[in-house]
Design a protein around this motif. Structure first.
Motif, PDB file in Angstrom:
ATOM      1  N   THR A 183       0.843  -1.189   0.000  1.00  0.00           N
ATOM      2  CA  THR A 183       0.000   0.000   0.000  1.00  0.00           C
ATOM      3  C   THR A 183       0.877   1.237   0.000  1.00  0.00           C
ATOM      4  O   THR A 183       1.903   1.294   0.679  1.00  0.00           O
ATOM      5  N   VAL A 229       0.943   5.721  -0.246  1.00  0.00           N
ATOM      6  CA  VAL A 229       0.292   7.030  -0.239  1.00  0.00           C
ATOM      7  C   VAL A 229       1.273   8.044  -0.811  1.00  0.00           C
ATOM      8  O   VAL A 229       2.469   8.007  -0.507  1.00  0.00           O
ATOM      9  N   THR A 265      -2.739  -0.824  -3.543  1.00  0.00           N
ATOM     10  CA  THR A 265      -3.476   0.386  -3.168  1.00  0.00           C
ATOM     11  C   THR A 265      -2.551   1.583  -3.292  1.00  0.00           C
ATOM     12  O   THR A 265      -1.455   1.585  -2.715  1.00  0.00           O
ATOM     13  N   LEU A 311      -2.904   5.681  -2.848  1.00  0.00           N
ATOM     14  CA  LEU A 311      -3.723   6.832  -2.479  1.00  0.00           C
ATOM     15  C   LEU A 311      -2.996   8.115  -2.846  1.00  0.00           C
ATOM     16  O   LEU A 311      -1.862   8.350  -2.413  1.00  0.00           O
ATOM     17  N   HIS A 350      -7.187  15.170  -9.177  1.00  0.00           N
ATOM     18  CA  HIS A 350      -7.494  13.806  -8.747  1.00  0.00           C
ATOM     19  C   HIS A 350      -7.798  12.880  -9.916  1.00  0.00           C
ATOM     20  O   HIS A 350      -7.385  11.709  -9.907  1.00  0.00           O
ATOM     21  N   LYS A 382      -5.748   9.333 -10.873  1.00  0.00           N
ATOM     22  CA  LYS A 382      -6.357   8.014 -11.050  1.00  0.00           C
ATOM     23  C   LYS A 382      -6.071   7.458 -12.440  1.00  0.00           C
ATOM     24  O   LYS A 382      -5.849   6.262 -12.611  1.00  0.00           O
ATOM     25  N   ALA A 385      -3.347   5.877  -9.626  1.00  0.00           N
ATOM     26  CA  ALA A 385      -3.865   5.916  -8.261  1.00  0.00           C
ATOM     27  C   ALA A 385      -5.183   5.144  -8.181  1.00  0.00           C
ATOM     28  O   ALA A 385      -6.023   5.249  -9.073  1.00  0.00           O
ATOM     29  N   HIS A 413      -7.129   5.556  -5.462  1.00  0.00           N
ATOM     30  CA  HIS A 413      -7.992   6.485  -4.736  1.00  0.00           C
ATOM     31  C   HIS A 413      -7.326   7.855  -4.726  1.00  0.00           C
ATOM     32  O   HIS A 413      -6.096   7.963  -4.794  1.00  0.00           O
ATOM     33  N   ALA A 448      -9.468   7.923   5.196  1.00  0.00           N
ATOM     34  CA  ALA A 448      -8.872   7.043   4.191  1.00  0.00           C
ATOM     35  C   ALA A 448      -7.947   6.010   4.835  1.00  0.00           C
ATOM     36  O   ALA A 448      -7.906   4.846   4.414  1.00  0.00           O
ATOM     37  N   LEU A 471      -8.787   2.243   4.036  1.00  0.00           N
ATOM     38  CA  LEU A 471      -7.887   1.540   3.119  1.00  0.00           C
ATOM     39  C   LEU A 471      -6.849   0.665   3.815  1.00  0.00           C
ATOM     40  O   LEU A 471      -6.310  -0.264   3.195  1.00  0.00           O
TER      41      LEU A 471
END
Length: 361
Positions: free
Chosen positions: A183, A185, A207, A209, A218, A222, A226, A228, A238, A242
């Motif tokens: 994951t 971010v 994942t 983010l 945004h 994506k 991404a 999210h 989040a 997530l």
């Protein structure tokens, strides 16, 4: 020839003029006709003084072009080759180069503070940003600063590989070595943040983010990988949704602010990796406690130029682009002329645009 000159830190306007000449070439130099160059946040940092550079200076460091001439001792490229400009050439002999960290070599970078590559107004010297100055029609760099690229790669795309893409994708692939199924971010969805996202996607993260206060970014985040995208005020929810509240395996900061570094730190799980990619100011202190550094078990990493050896990574990223695995066209918000650079700088300061690319004839 034409170029865009910054006379003093904080100037409202660049001096776009057509009377520049180049300093004489040496036997290990390469002269490049710039065909495309990006408008990067690091250029803004020179204008504001966050990144100190000698003045007056022609800005620009993210560029690509065609070789016009090479010195007698240059064997890596020849006239007519398409090349990406490497703004941080590695000497190959210093302690950093010898231990496999060419991105930390400062030999040529330091040289750029004392050797002015340009002249204007007769014989007034001007420097090139990081020894480059790609906001000019031609530049001269050491041979290590010109990396050959497949001519099938458009100059605009090749220019992005010269800085933002290598910095971001490299941070994921080289510095963090993001594991498949992990994951991630990413704080900040500018050109570098979007490149980090793509690097995480290529690595197989399950994942990803994206965090940015500008919601219009945004959708593109994506599009390039991404899973999210949120604004900063939505982060707590989040993390719970997530990661079950534990935090992300990898937290990338792609802005260059202590506040966003702390956002990445707080979003990363205990034992995870926090990677600082954004270029910040010397007086912007990150408020981490000694207790947190030890007991949270997180690894705080810096990623300069994506931890890349550009001799390997520039061609590799170009191949990823050709294979459809790197979406670089979507990251170009507009193509402009050299004469429009002042408008481009103003737009970048506004925070809404991504990568504007100057296209030269």
């Amino acid at each position: 020839m034409r170029g865009a000159l910054l006379h003093a830190v904080g100037d409202d306007k660049l001096d776009i003029r057509d009377d520049f000449t180049l300093a004489p070439m040496g036997p290990t130099d390469v002269r490049i006709k710039i065909r495309a160059t990006g408008v990067c946040h690091s250029d803004l940092s020179v204008i504001s003084g966050v990144l100190p550079m000698p003045l007056p200076i022609i800005l620009g460091h993210e560029g690509a072009g065609e070789v016009l001439e090479v010195g007698d001792h240059v064997a890596t490229v020849k006239a007519g080759d398409h090349v990406i400009v490497n703004w941080n050439p590695a000497c190959g002999n210093c302690s950093n180069c010898l231990v496999g960290q060419p991105f930390l070599c400062t030999v040529y970078l330091m040289d750029s503070f004392v050797n002015a590559r340009f002249r204007f107004g007769g014989d007034t010297p001007a420097f090139g940003m990081a020894g480059c100055g790609t906001w000019a029609e031609e530049i001269v760099v050491p041979w290590q600063g010109a990396i050959k690229v497949d001519p099938e790669v458009p100059f605009e795309v090749a220019a992005l590989i010269g800085c933002g893409v290598t910095t971001g994708v490299g941070a994921a692939l080289n510095t963090a070595r993001v594991k498949a199924g992990s994951t991630v971010v990413v704080v900040g969805c500018g050109g570098i943040g979007l490149s980090v996202i793509q690097g995480a996607r290529i690595s197989g993260a399950r994942t990803i983010l994206a965090i940015d206060p500008v919601e219009s970014k945004h959708e593109l985040a994506k599009k390039v990988g991404a899973t999210h995208a949120i604004t900063p005020d939505q982060l707590t929810d989040a993390i719970g949704t997530l990661t079950g509240g534990s935090g992300f395996d990898y937290g990338f900061e792609a802005v260059g602010k202590s506040a966003t570094i702390m956002t990445a730190w707080q979003a990363t799980r205990r034992g995870g990796d926090v990677i600082v990619v954004g270029a910040g100011a010397m007086d912007d202190t990150v408020p981490l406690t000694a207790f947190s550094l030890l007991f949270e078990g997180k690894n705080l990493l810096s990623s300069l130029y994506g931890g890349s050896d550009v001799r390997r990574d520039f061609p590799f990223f170009a191949e990823l682009y050709k294979a459809g695995k790197l979406d670089l066209e979507s990251m170009i918000s507009s193509r402009i002329k050299l004469a429009d650079l002042n408008d481009a700088v103003a737009a970048l300061k506004g925070g809404e645009v991504l990568r504007q690319v100057v296209v030269l004839d």
